[in-house]
Design a protein around this motif. Sequence first.
Motif, short mmCIF file in Angstrom:
data_model
loop_
_atom_site.label_atom_id
_atom_site.label_comp_id
_atom_site.label_asym_id
_atom_site.label_seq_id
_atom_site.Cartn_x
_atom_site.Cartn_y
_atom_site.Cartn_z
N ARG A 33 4.00 -0.17 -2.38
CA ARG A 33 5.27 -0.51 -2.58
C ARG A 33 6.44 -1.70 -2.93
NH1 ARG A 33 7.98 -1.64 3.76
NH2 ARG A 33 9.90 -1.93 2.75
N VAL A 34 5.84 -3.23 -3.00
CA VAL A 34 5.82 -3.64 -3.54
C VAL A 34 6.07 -3.93 -4.68
CG1 VAL A 34 5.67 -6.30 -4.09
CG2 VAL A 34 5.30 -6.00 -2.07
N SER A 35 5.45 -3.20 -5.57
CA SER A 35 5.31 -3.25 -7.16
C SER A 35 6.60 -2.45 -7.77
CB SER A 35 3.84 -2.87 -8.24
OG SER A 35 4.09 -1.25 -7.25
N ARG A 54 3.18 -3.35 -13.79
CA ARG A 54 3.28 -3.19 -12.62
C ARG A 54 1.43 -2.78 -11.88
NH1 ARG A 54 7.06 1.77 -11.69
NH2 ARG A 54 9.18 0.41 -11.67
N GLU A 55 1.18 -2.48 -12.99
CA GLU A 55 -1.26 -2.44 -12.45
C GLU A 55 -1.51 -3.86 -12.44
OE1 GLU A 55 -3.27 -0.41 -14.97
OE2 GLU A 55 -2.11 1.11 -15.94
N GLU A 56 -1.20 -5.33 -13.22
CA GLU A 56 -1.07 -6.49 -12.39
C GLU A 56 -0.67 -6.81 -11.26
OE1 GLU A 56 -1.32 -9.44 -16.23
OE2 GLU A 56 -1.98 -8.00 -17.12
N ILE A 57 0.80 -6.85 -11.10
CA ILE A 57 1.34 -7.21 -9.80
C ILE A 57 0.22 -6.15 -8.61
CG2 ILE A 57 2.94 -6.76 -8.43
CD1 ILE A 57 5.07 -6.65 -10.96
N ILE A 58 -0.36 -4.59 -9.13
CA ILE A 58 -0.39 -4.52 -7.93
C ILE A 58 -1.77 -5.31 -7.54
CG2 ILE A 58 -1.66 -2.71 -6.61
CD1 ILE A 58 0.92 -0.95 -8.64
N ALA A 59 -2.87 -5.20 -8.91
CA ALA A 59 -3.65 -5.97 -8.64
C ALA A 59 -4.05 -7.75 -8.37
CB ALA A 59 -4.62 -6.63 -9.99
#
Length: 137
Positions: A33-35, A54-59
């Motif tokens: 959701r945040v990403s 986004r992928e790094e944000i989620i991780a």
Amino acid sequence: MEQRHPLPPFTLGTAIQKIQLAEDAWNSKDPERVSKAYTINSEWRNRDTFVYGREEIIAFLTKKWQNEQHYKLKKEYWAHTDNRIAVRFEYEYQNNNSQWFRAYGNENWEFDKNGLMQKRYASINDKEIKESDRKFK
């Protein structure tokens, strides 16, 4: 084209609205959701960590919330221009060793024309607190 309202240029009212939306998303502790508030190639500096996309944000957020239990955040308007917003914030969490902390910091945000955050620079300091000193319960 993906958009995230309110869109720039920001007024005082829409800047405050954008801040509240961000606070609500982060308090959900849902990395996906945040990403979605960020561009696909968003650039972050979070303390001493650099995050891209986004992928790094989620991780990053998945790991963060595994280590920060009972996370509760409050953001506050500081300033804005056409496509930038500055906030101060504080949040509390309990680490995996049961120690409580309050984190204080400032963030500078830059948005693209579609209202997605393309840059986020966060400076954050943590202070150990006693559970009895918590503000956000």
